[in-house]
Motif scaffolding. Structure first.
Motif, PDB file in Angstrom:
ATOM      1  N   MET A   1       0.823  -1.218   0.000  1.00  0.00           N
ATOM      2  CA  MET A   1       0.000   0.000   0.000  1.00  0.00           C
ATOM      3  C   MET A   1       0.853   1.262   0.000  1.00  0.00           C
ATOM      4  N   SER A   2       2.069   1.172   0.516  1.00  0.00           N
ATOM      5  CA  SER A   2       2.931   2.357   0.580  1.00  0.00           C
ATOM      6  C   SER A   2       3.369   2.820  -0.806  1.00  0.00           C
ATOM      7  N   TRP A   3       3.452   1.882  -1.767  1.00  0.00           N
ATOM      8  CA  TRP A   3       3.867   2.297  -3.117  1.00  0.00           C
ATOM      9  C   TRP A   3       2.746   2.172  -4.150  1.00  0.00           C
ATOM     10  N   LEU A   4       1.634   1.563  -3.771  1.00  0.00           N
ATOM     11  CA  LEU A   4       0.552   1.346  -4.726  1.00  0.00           C
ATOM     12  C   LEU A   4      -0.094   2.672  -5.127  1.00  0.00           C
ATOM     13  N   GLU A   5      -0.155   2.911  -6.426  1.00  0.00           N
ATOM     14  CA  GLU A   5      -0.802   4.123  -6.931  1.00  0.00           C
ATOM     15  C   GLU A   5      -2.231   3.765  -7.337  1.00  0.00           C
ATOM     16  N   LEU A   6      -3.201   4.420  -6.716  1.00  0.00           N
ATOM     17  CA  LEU A   6      -4.604   4.109  -6.961  1.00  0.00           C
ATOM     18  C   LEU A   6      -5.130   4.962  -8.110  1.00  0.00           C
ATOM     19  N   GLU A   7      -4.665   4.621  -9.303  1.00  0.00           N
ATOM     20  CA  GLU A   7      -5.087   5.363 -10.487  1.00  0.00           C
ATOM     21  C   GLU A   7      -6.531   4.995 -10.834  1.00  0.00           C
TER      22      GLU A   7
ATOM     23  N   THR B   1     -12.214   4.109 -13.785  1.00  0.00           N
ATOM     24  CA  THR B   1     -13.571   4.599 -14.048  1.00  0.00           C
ATOM     25  C   THR B   1     -13.954   5.500 -12.873  1.00  0.00           C
ATOM     26  N   ALA B   2     -15.154   6.073 -12.952  1.00  0.00           N
ATOM     27  CA  ALA B   2     -15.630   6.930 -11.865  1.00  0.00           C
ATOM     28  C   ALA B   2     -15.884   6.128 -10.592  1.00  0.00           C
ATOM     29  N   ARG B   3     -15.996   4.794 -10.697  1.00  0.00           N
ATOM     30  CA  ARG B   3     -16.266   3.954  -9.534  1.00  0.00           C
ATOM     31  C   ARG B   3     -14.996   3.383  -8.901  1.00  0.00           C
ATOM     32  N   SER B   4     -13.842   3.602  -9.486  1.00  0.00           N
ATOM     33  CA  SER B   4     -12.590   3.061  -8.944  1.00  0.00           C
ATOM     34  C   SER B   4     -12.316   3.610  -7.551  1.00  0.00           C
ATOM     35  N   ILE B   5     -11.825   2.740  -6.660  1.00  0.00           N
ATOM     36  CA  ILE B   5     -11.448   3.170  -5.316  1.00  0.00           C
ATOM     37  C   ILE B   5     -10.077   3.839  -5.403  1.00  0.00           C
ATOM     38  N   THR B   6     -10.021   5.110  -5.020  1.00  0.00           N
ATOM     39  CA  THR B   6      -8.764   5.859  -5.091  1.00  0.00           C
ATOM     40  C   THR B   6      -8.283   6.318  -3.715  1.00  0.00           C
TER      41      THR B   6
END
Length: 259
Positions: free
Chosen positions: A165-171, A174-179
């Motif tokens: 999680m420290s390096w994961l980029e939450l790109e 879609t509009a529903r993606s968890i960021t």
């Protein structure tokens, strides 16, 4: 290179098996392993262990963890694991199971394994419908917004998940993606508790998916089996009703890996 006398006296493992057993132990552990732990486990002198680890790292079979000391699987070992999973006998039986599932639920089935930066599709059986989502074998998809990726993340130990999680980029896809990482952790906790994961148009607009884990003999996640469909035919709630068939197929594939 001549063998150290200490190797001959202290090590009972034949020279040509030592590197293989080190790689096997790292893979079995499932977490990065320190050289001292490997030396104690295998009964090898520390100088010998250091030399073998350097060789394994240089050749890409092992790689150092973020602490700079411990070792985990390298790119060649991961590729070897994927090729082993795709060996002809096991793959033939696996595809028979996946085809039976695809025929039963009428939608596409995927088998995916974790790669370095996302889930990689190892096998796929297409639905007969003309309208379908094209994600061929070899496709890599994100961890955070796919059913297979969230299934994998939910299986990680707390310390490993923290590192990822420290390096994961939450790109957003879609509009529903968890960021948001806190919301993703909540989703992973829910996934962990119920034993399956979902994708409600988070990776691709108009596509829903569910995934179940396939574990190895040590109870660790090996791959995931998923069903995905256009929401015009099945929304997420409808797909979840197919969960018993998905879990039954995943259990059958899991048994192949343990034979």
């Amino acid at each position: 290179m001549p063998e150290d006398s200490s190797d001959t006296e202290k090590g009972q493992i034949p020279t040509n098996l030592r590197l293989l057993l080190i790689i096997e132990e790292v893979a079995r552990a499932g977490v990065p392993v320190a050289p001292s732990v490997l030396a104690d486990t295998l009964g090898l002198p520390k100088p010998t262990m250091h030399r073998l680890l350097v060789t394994a790292e240089e050749e890409g079979f092992l790689q150092r963890d973020v602490d700079g000391r411990s070792y985990g699987p390298g790119r060649r070992l991961r590729r070897l694991a994927g090729n082993t999973l795709s060996s002809q006998r096991v793959r033939t039986e696996r595809l028979i199971i996946m085809k039976a599932l695809a025929d039963e639920v009428g939608e596409t089935c995927n088998l995916a394994a974790p790669g370095r930066f996302g889930m990689v599709y190892l096998d796929r059986v297409e639905t007969h419908w003309p309208l379908r989502i094209q994600l061929p074998v070899g496709t890599q998809v994100p961890f955070n917004c796919t059913a297979s990726g969230k299934m994998y993340l939910s299986s990680l130990r707390a310390d490993k998940l923290d590192r990822v999680m420290s390096w994961l980029e939450l790109e957003p896809q879609t509009a529903r993606s968890i960021t948001d990482k806190d919301k993703l952790r909540e989703e992973l906790a829910l996934t962990r508790s119920r034993g399956y994961s979902t994708d409600d148009e988070e990776f691709m607009d108009g596509m829903a998916a569910i995934a179940a884990p396939i574990k190895d003999s040590e109870g660790r996640l090996l791959t995931t089996l998923s069903i995905h469909a256009p929401v015009q035919r099945y929304d997420l709630g409808s797909l979840i009703k197919m969960l018993p068939q998905l879990q039954k197929a995943a259990a059958r594939i899991e048994s192949l890996n343990k034979d």
